[in-house]
Design a protein around this motif. Structure first.
Motif: not given
Length: 293
Positions: A99-111, A113-129
């Motif tokens: 999630q930290v990596i994807l958060g950084g990539l979300t900014v550096t890759k200028l939002l 779409p794939t990075t943004v989508n994975l960032h959301l999906l990974n957050a749901v998986l973090l919550l699930s765990s």
């Protein structure tokens, strides 16, 4: 502070962040800080509303990361919790790192779409765990997982479908397709418009949403009519109510041109639908240890 209370609070805080993140997106604050992990080269930048939203999300996520790490160490240090909770605790740490990596990539890759989508999906998986740990704490001593339960494929399919629907919702947001169809329930006056451009992203989410709602409602009916576990029935009933609200919020998003709060609540409510199905599945696949033997 008990471990159970710790993970109750942590799960609630992560869920709140799943409202905060979409609000950052809805207020166009995602690139208010063009660099990462600093913001305009500063740890505490000069605040505008958008910078406040983006930096606040980073700070809050940082606190969550520290808490996930504390929980991981807490579980591994205690021999009584290491064995029953070690795997989901390890997964929570893994999802935190990604999630930290994807958060950084979300900014550096200028939002992107794939990075943004994975960032959301990974957050749901973090919550699930983290939620799995919370659910296991009172259950681990008395029950065990049993995969040979009636309707096991039904539960698995519904979980996958709801999670994929969240991913499709992320695609709509990241491709700015929320108003590609300005009317509801039709799209530009057509039930089945030509699937081109942003209309495709919008209609994929909308049509798959109907399928998702049908599956959640049918699983709820299946549980009420055929299963005995009251917790499974309770959470699937709640999922059925929430999926109905989800359709209403989706329609309001379109008809009122993406009001920021409704947009955030639409994402949050979608996550709640998944969590109710997830919790129901958790209890469905638990069996009393005495009965298992």
């Amino acid at each position: 502070m008990t471990l159970k209370r710790f993970y109750t609070i942590l799960s609630a805080m992560i869920l709140l962040n799943l409202l905060y993140g979409p609000l950052v997106r809805a207020t166009d604050s995602g690139l208010a800080c063009p660099d990462w992990p600093l913001c305009h080269g500063k740890f505490v930048p000069e605040f505008t509303f958008q910078i406040f939203m983006e930096v606040g999300h980073r700070y809050y996520s940082g606190i969550l990361g520290i808490l996930v790490g504390i929980g991981f160490v807490w579980i591994l240090k205690n021999p009584e919790t290491r064995k029953p909770l070690g795997i989901p605790a390890g997964l929570s740490l893994l999802f935190l790192i990604s999630q930290v990596i994807l958060g950084g990539l979300t900014v550096t890759k200028l939002l992107h779409p794939t990075t943004v989508n994975l960032h959301l999906l990974n957050a749901v998986l973090l919550l699930s765990s983290c939620l799995t740990i919370r659910l296991l704490i009172p259950e681990a001593k008395n029950s065990t997982f049993d995969t040979n339960k009636r309707g096991k494929y039904y539960f698995a399919i519904v979980l996958i479908v709801v999670l994929y629907q969240l991913f499709l919702g992320g695609k709509v947001s990241s491709h700015y397709a929320g108003l590609a169809c300005p009317d509801f329930p039709t799209c530009h006056g057509e039930w089945f418009p030509e699937m081109v451009g942003t209309i495709r992203f919008h209609m994929e989410h909308r049509l798959f949403g109907y399928l998702t709602a049908l599956l959640v409602l049918s699983l709820s009916a299946y549980a009420i009519l055929t299963l005995e576990n009251p917790k499974v029935k309770q959470f699937l009933k709640l999922a059925a109510y929430l999926v109905s609200i989800q359709i209403f919020l989706g329609a309001m998003n379109v008809l009122y041109h993406l009001p920021k709060l409704i947009t955030g609540l639409h994402t949050l409510n979608g996550v709640l639908v998944f969590l109710c199905c997830f919790i129901a599945s958790f209890y469905h696949f638990r069996t009393n240890k005495e009965e298992a033997h």
